[in-house]
Enzyme design. Structure first.
Site, PDB file in Angstrom:
ATOM      1  N   ALA A 252      -5.963 -11.819  28.129  1.00 39.62           N
ATOM      2  CA  ALA A 252      -4.237 -11.698  28.395  1.00 39.62           C
ATOM      3  C   ALA A 252      -3.878 -11.007  29.415  1.00 39.62           C
ATOM      4  O   ALA A 252      -2.736 -10.866  29.839  1.00 39.62           O
ATOM      5  CB  ALA A 252      -3.910 -10.441  27.246  1.00 39.62           C
ATOM      6  N   ALA A 253      -4.792 -11.047  30.531  1.00 39.00           N
ATOM      7  CA  ALA A 253      -4.198 -10.840  31.998  1.00 39.00           C
ATOM      8  C   ALA A 253      -3.219 -11.464  32.499  1.00 39.00           C
ATOM      9  O   ALA A 253      -2.166 -11.278  32.831  1.00 39.00           O
ATOM     10  CB  ALA A 253      -5.381 -10.791  32.891  1.00 39.00           C
ATOM     11  N   GLY A 254      -3.406 -12.934  32.093  1.00 38.13           N
ATOM     12  CA  GLY A 254      -2.454 -14.146  32.339  1.00 38.13           C
ATOM     13  C   GLY A 254      -1.114 -13.941  31.641  1.00 38.13           C
ATOM     14  O   GLY A 254      -0.108 -14.195  32.024  1.00 38.13           O
ATOM     15  N   ASP A 255      -1.389 -13.618  30.219  1.00 38.80           N
ATOM     16  CA  ASP A 255      -0.141 -13.523  29.418  1.00 38.80           C
ATOM     17  C   ASP A 255       0.563 -12.293  29.854  1.00 38.80           C
ATOM     18  O   ASP A 255       1.937 -12.523  29.810  1.00 38.80           O
ATOM     19  CB  ASP A 255      -0.667 -13.299  28.059  1.00 38.80           C
ATOM     20  CG  ASP A 255      -1.348 -14.388  27.355  1.00 38.80           C
ATOM     21  OD1 ASP A 255      -1.259 -15.534  27.983  1.00 38.80           O
ATOM     22  OD2 ASP A 255      -2.427 -14.093  26.591  1.00 38.80           O
TER      23      ASP A 255
HETATM   24  O1  RIB Z   1      -4.915 -15.425  26.462  1.00 41.92           O
HETATM   25  C1  RIB Z   1      -5.562 -14.690  25.430  1.00 41.92           C
HETATM   26  C2  RIB Z   1      -5.368 -15.160  24.320  1.00 41.92           C
HETATM   27  O2  RIB Z   1      -5.826 -16.539  24.263  1.00 41.92           O
HETATM   28  C3  RIB Z   1      -6.092 -14.334  23.309  1.00 41.92           C
HETATM   29  O3  RIB Z   1      -5.342 -13.365  22.666  1.00 41.92           O
HETATM   30  C4  RIB Z   1      -6.352 -15.298  22.317  1.00 41.92           C
HETATM   31  O4  RIB Z   1      -5.737 -15.224  21.050  1.00 41.92           O
HETATM   32  C5  RIB Z   1      -5.950 -16.850  22.908  1.00 41.92           C
HETATM   33  O5  RIB Z   1      -4.715 -17.286  22.060  1.00 41.92           O
END
Ligand code: RIB
Length: 309
Positions: A252-255
């Protein structure tokens, strides 16, 4: 007229089952991990949470199953300042699941069962038409049906809602969709998939960005891992380095980067400053485990940035 929430995120919701091991198993091999946790994730939900915690006024278009996980995710999203009015509960389906291995270097590999995420239909998107039209920005990723991503981008474009696409995970995309995007944020692999240009350095990042400009996208941000981000705004390129921290888990760093980036853009920050803000949020996230548990709140990002000056 822009009257609704400032940001609409459209995307996926998953329950992440995360196993930490020293190294990834080879095909046919069984390894025992040293830590297992279940945490909320999904690229859409992670980005929605990152936007909410970093200060955006955000509503989330997504689907959960009619199971206990779906109910708990909805409750948690509200605590993270996310308006869940457009989160649909899909009868008879399960909330999406991601199975994630994290190795000793903090790298991960992910397998997904889309579950209820696959029910996010163009009809559902049309039902949120006024919400998208009223928003100032629409942020999407690619864990949702592509025809729904396209439908949302079309509505956004006809109403001057800024469209931001994080093209992850990597999928082939039509020129029709790409022409509707204002800001795109691929990593190196995704950029190569979309452009055919292997991104290895600043010069090749600039080349890949130009291919995306030629498809109609004004602003291209290619994330380069430890080297930061290549920003190309209408062909004017520069690299913006990130912050050096000790990464324990890059999930989730990119998110986090994407959610915080859009928050900062909506606050009127210049792109370079918005990227620095997003870099700070992502730097904090990689020092923590899990997807949403790792996403920082606004006070933490501001404090991190204050320490850098
Ligand atoms: O970007 C990370 C995410 O990718 C995780 O939380 C997982 O659920 C996938 O969707």
């Amino acid at each position: 007229m822009k009257t609704a929430g400032q940001l609409v995120v459209l995307g996926s919701i998953n329950a992440d089952h995360i196993l930490n091991l020293e190294r990834f198993p080879a095909p046919g091999e069984t390894l025992t991990g040293h830590r297992y946790q279940v945490a909320f994730g999904g690229k859409g939900a992670n980005q929605a949470v990152a936007a909410g915690r970093s200060g955006a006024d955000i509503a989330f278009i997504a689907c959960v199953g009619d199971d206990d996980t779906g109910e708990r995710v909805r409750q948690q999203l509200q605590k993270d300042r996310v308006d869940i009015t457009p989160v649909s509960v899909v009868k008879g389906d399960a909330t999406g699941v991601a199975l994630i291995f994290v190795n000793g270097d903090g790298e991960n590999v992910i397998g997904i069962h889309a579950g209820a995420n696959s029910s996010l239909s163009p009809e559902m998107v049309q039902a949120e038409r006024e919400r998208i039209r009223g928003a100032r920005a629409l942020l999407m990723q690619l864990e949702s049906p592509l025809e729904s991503v396209l439908a949302a981008a079309q509505i956004a474009r006809e109403s001057d809602t800024l469209t931001v696409l994080n093209p992850a995970p990597a999928r082939a995309l039509s020129d029709e969709l790409l022409a509707l995007i204002d800001i795109i944020t691929p990593n190196e692999t995704e950029a190569e998939g979309l452009t055919g240009v292997a991104v290895k350095d600043d010069a090749s990042a600039a080349q890949a960005a130009q291919v995306l400009h030629d498809k109609g996208i004004k602003t291209v941000l290619i994330t380069l891992g430890k080297r930061g981000v290549w920003l190309s705004d209408n062909g004017n390129g520069q690299r913006i380095p990130g912050f050096t921290v000790k990464a324990v888990d890059t999930i989730a760093a990119g998110d986090t980067f994407n959610g915080a980036l859009v928050t900062a853009i909506l606050e009127g920050k210049a792109l370079v400053h918005a990227i620095r803000f997003a870099h700070a949020a992502a730097a904090i996230a990689v020092t923590r485990e899990g997807a949403q548990p790792s996403v920082p709140w606004r006070e933490e990002i501001d404090a991190f940035l204050a320490k850098q000056e």
